[in-house]
Design an enzyme around this catalytic site. Sequence first.
Site, PDB file in Angstrom:
ATOM      1  N   TRP A 102     -15.899  -6.519  -1.951  1.00  0.00           N
ATOM      2  CA  TRP A 102     -15.760  -5.429  -2.915  1.00  0.00           C
ATOM      3  C   TRP A 102     -16.583  -5.653  -4.177  1.00  0.00           C
ATOM      4  CZ3 TRP A 102     -14.686  -1.134  -0.859  1.00  0.00           C
ATOM      5  CH2 TRP A 102     -13.890  -1.094   0.277  1.00  0.00           C
ATOM      6  N   ASP A 172     -11.682  -4.964 -11.112  1.00  0.00           N
ATOM      7  CA  ASP A 172     -11.170  -4.150 -10.007  1.00  0.00           C
ATOM      8  C   ASP A 172      -9.857  -4.788  -9.536  1.00  0.00           C
ATOM      9  OD1 ASP A 172     -10.601  -2.916  -7.620  1.00  0.00           O
ATOM     10  OD2 ASP A 172     -12.605  -3.187  -6.742  1.00  0.00           O
ATOM     11  N   LYS A 196      -2.663   0.777  -2.359  1.00  0.00           N
ATOM     12  CA  LYS A 196      -2.170  -0.522  -1.882  1.00  0.00           C
ATOM     13  C   LYS A 196      -0.838  -0.849  -2.560  1.00  0.00           C
ATOM     14  CE  LYS A 196      -6.996  -1.224  -1.486  1.00  0.00           C
ATOM     15  NZ  LYS A 196      -7.212  -1.387  -0.071  1.00  0.00           N
TER      16      LYS A 196
HETATM   17  C1  LIG Z   1     -10.662  -4.391  -4.095  1.00  0.00           C
HETATM   18  C2  LIG Z   1     -11.091  -3.030  -3.645  1.00  0.00           C
HETATM   19  N1  LIG Z   1     -11.962  -2.322  -4.401  1.00  0.00           N
HETATM   20  C3  LIG Z   1     -12.372  -1.101  -4.039  1.00  0.00           C
HETATM   21  C4  LIG Z   1     -11.932  -0.513  -2.875  1.00  0.00           C
HETATM   22  C5  LIG Z   1     -12.426   0.865  -2.506  1.00  0.00           C
HETATM   23  O1  LIG Z   1     -11.420   1.774  -2.770  1.00  0.00           O
HETATM   24  P1  LIG Z   1     -11.548   3.331  -2.421  1.00  0.00           P
HETATM   25  O2  LIG Z   1     -11.542   3.423  -0.947  1.00  0.00           O
HETATM   26  O3  LIG Z   1     -10.319   3.897  -3.074  1.00  0.00           O
HETATM   27  O4  LIG Z   1     -12.795   3.850  -3.029  1.00  0.00           O
HETATM   28  C6  LIG Z   1     -11.027  -1.189  -2.056  1.00  0.00           C
HETATM   29  C7  LIG Z   1     -10.534  -0.560  -0.811  1.00  0.00           C
HETATM   30  O5  LIG Z   1      -9.939  -1.157   0.037  1.00  0.00           O
HETATM   31  C8  LIG Z   1     -10.604  -2.484  -2.450  1.00  0.00           C
HETATM   32  O6  LIG Z   1      -9.751  -3.175  -1.689  1.00  0.00           O
END
Ligand SMILES: Cc1ncc(COP(=O)(O)O)c(C=O)c1O
Length: 361
Positions: A102, A172, A196
């Site tokens: 991520w 994040d 989550k």
């Molecule tokens: C740590 C993290 N950041 C970003 C995201 C992306 O999120 P979204 O699908 O809501 O854009 C995720 C999705 O699993 C994630 O686990």
Amino acid sequence: MTRLFNFSAGPATLPESVLLQAQAEMLDWNGVGASIVEISHRSADFIAVAAQAEADLRSLIGIPDDYAVLFLSGGATTQQALLALNFAAPGQAVDYVVTGHWGKTAIKQVSPYVHVHIAANGEPGGFHDIPARDSWTLTPDAAYVHITANETIHGVEFRDAPVVGDVPLFADFSSSIASEPVDVSKYGVIYAGAQKNLGPVGVAVVIIRRDLLERSGQPRADIFDYRSHAARDSMLNTPPTWNWYLAGLVFKWMLAEGGVDEFARRNATKSRLVYEAIDSSGGFYRNDVVPQARSRMNIPYFLPDETLTARFVAESKAAGLLALKGHKAVGGLRASLYNALPVQAAQALVDFMRDFQQRNG
Ligand SMILES: Cc1ncc(COP(=O)(O)O)c(C=O)c1O
């Protein structure tokens, strides 16, 4: 009705009492004669729901008054792009610390707008650890430093906010928000997709130190402007009302269960159970992350071969344990242990793991 113990990484398990309440209120919310998704976001009824959700999230996490809280559509990925548009001048340097998948995604989203400097990168080590803070090469005039508090796929988690000097720290927190106490004042921005730990997919929470909203950033449309969203209480356009309402029910549930301190205790218990089962398996199960960086939320682990992995996924599901297949980027298995997953679920998983090993080890 059969609800299994759900280890999904997201969208993820929600508290049953919240789902039942939403079900009961679906046709007629609070006696208004329509469901909450059928009334205007500008009605006094919905504005009260939205404001209560924000107030509950503030008390749950301990968000100081000098931070704005936004409820936005677009998920966490959209926020990753908006960070650069809102807080960095064109071409300005931004520092990224990459500890998994991520973190790389976050870089991809801002690369068209800013000069990305990778201050530290765990990839050469297979994302099994967080690079030591004294090895980071920070840019003195960077717009911000970005970290991923918990890497959902690689299972690597920061234990605390790293000290980065005067440059604001952006994080994040998609997969670990509200899972343990966090000192919000150490961060310039905290953002998270809700799907989550906070509620359903479709809404993201963005917590922004208000002085940062004064930054000019990059030329951008109003709808990409956090300042405009903050000025309109996240109702610049039609917000994701259903998701916001449902997240609000989850916040109420978390507060009633004892708040973040209580979830930190439960999450520590759940993750300890699973890591102990892995570490005491004599190598049958394997997690490669160094103990001090192991995630309490997402535990990727591996069996000796693919055939056993497929058998584990099929048999665990038959035993009432849902969604233990690992992410395709790393393979293997993954147990996600978010707030709404009860301790009994982790115990059931561990019992199954020991039984599976006896039969296949
Ligand atoms: C740590 C993290 N950041 C970003 C995201 C992306 O999120 P979204 O699908 O809501 O854009 C995720 C999705 O699993 C994630 O686990």
